[in-house]
Write a protein that holds these residues in place. Structure first.
Motif, PDB file in Angstrom:
ATOM      1  N   LEU A   1       0.818  -1.215   0.000  1.00 54.47           N
ATOM      2  CA  LEU A   1       0.000   0.000   0.000  1.00 54.47           C
ATOM      3  C   LEU A   1       0.851   1.263   0.000  1.00 54.47           C
ATOM      4  O   LEU A   1       0.493   2.259  -0.635  1.00 54.47           O
ATOM      5  N   ILE A   2       1.976   1.230   0.698  1.00 52.70           N
ATOM      6  CA  ILE A   2       2.868   2.390   0.696  1.00 52.70           C
ATOM      7  C   ILE A   2       3.378   2.648  -0.715  1.00 52.70           C
ATOM      8  O   ILE A   2       3.375   3.786  -1.198  1.00 52.70           O
ATOM      9  N   ALA A   3       3.810   1.590  -1.402  1.00 49.57           N
ATOM     10  CA  ALA A   3       4.342   1.754  -2.762  1.00 49.57           C
ATOM     11  C   ALA A   3       3.265   2.261  -3.716  1.00 49.57           C
ATOM     12  O   ALA A   3       3.497   3.197  -4.491  1.00 49.57           O
ATOM     13  N   VAL A   4       2.085   1.661  -3.672  1.00 50.18           N
ATOM     14  CA  VAL A   4       1.003   2.078  -4.571  1.00 50.18           C
ATOM     15  C   VAL A   4       0.556   3.502  -4.247  1.00 50.18           C
ATOM     16  O   VAL A   4       0.352   4.315  -5.153  1.00 50.18           O
ATOM     17  N   THR A   5       0.434   3.830  -2.973  1.00 49.83           N
ATOM     18  CA  THR A   5       0.023   5.177  -2.580  1.00 49.83           C
ATOM     19  C   THR A   5       1.044   6.211  -3.038  1.00 49.83           C
ATOM     20  O   THR A   5       0.673   7.267  -3.570  1.00 49.83           O
ATOM     21  N   ASN A   6       2.328   5.928  -2.842  1.00 49.65           N
ATOM     22  CA  ASN A   6       3.364   6.859  -3.304  1.00 49.65           C
ATOM     23  C   ASN A   6       3.301   7.052  -4.810  1.00 49.65           C
ATOM     24  O   ASN A   6       3.463   8.160  -5.311  1.00 49.65           O
ATOM     25  N   PHE A   7       3.076   5.964  -5.528  1.00 52.10           N
ATOM     26  CA  PHE A   7       2.969   6.066  -6.980  1.00 52.10           C
ATOM     27  C   PHE A   7       1.790   6.951  -7.365  1.00 52.10           C
ATOM     28  O   PHE A   7       1.907   7.833  -8.215  1.00 52.10           O
TER      29      PHE A   7
END
Length: 149
Positions: A106-112
């Motif tokens: 979720l951190i990676a997708v949210t940052n993207f």
């Protein structure tokens, strides 16, 4: 020099993942044996003590800056508290590895999603493909956990 920085970055990422994995196993153990609110208070208390000791010399300046940005800090702390409450409640029902995979995904997708403007969302095919793969991996982990537990 750039190669040393890249290797140092990989090392820090690995250290972050290992520390988070240990932390979620520890928190999961606490939540399963104690109330999640007591566990959360203990972790936040410990983190506050460590932060204060680590920044003891900078504390007066941090307090002054905190007073000038009180509203933003209050909002940030409320959101962080709710996020951690969700994590603590999730660890009562799922294993730490599943929580860790979902959290980092979720951190990676949210940052993207935050970093990429909507009009350019599909333009960078590599990042979009990575986001899709991360999302699919998270869904596979959740479905595997749901099937076998």
């Amino acid at each position: 020099m750039a190669n040393k920085n890249i290797n140092f970055g990989y090392g820090l990422i690995t250290l972050c993942i290992l520390i988070n994995a240990y932390a979620f196993v520890f928190i999961s153990h606490m939540v399963r044996h104690h109330n999640e609110f007591l566990s959360m208070a203990m972790v936040f208390g410990f983190a506050t003590i460590i932060f204060t000791l680590w920044n003891l010399k900078k504390l007066p300046d941090l307090i002054k800056k905190s007073k000038s940005c009180f509203g933003a800090l209050l909002f940030l702390n409320i959101v962080t508290g709710l996020s951690w409450l969700g994590a603590f409640m999730a660890l009562k029902y799922i294993d730490p590895a599943t929580k860790l995979a979902i959290g980092f995904g979720l951190i990676a997708v949210t940052n993207f999603l935050i970093k990429t403007p909507v009009k350019n969302l599909f333009a960078n095919k590599r990042l979009f493909t990575c986001m899709i793969l991360i999302f699919v991996s998270m869904m596979l982990i959740v479905s595997q956990y749901a099937l076998y537990n």
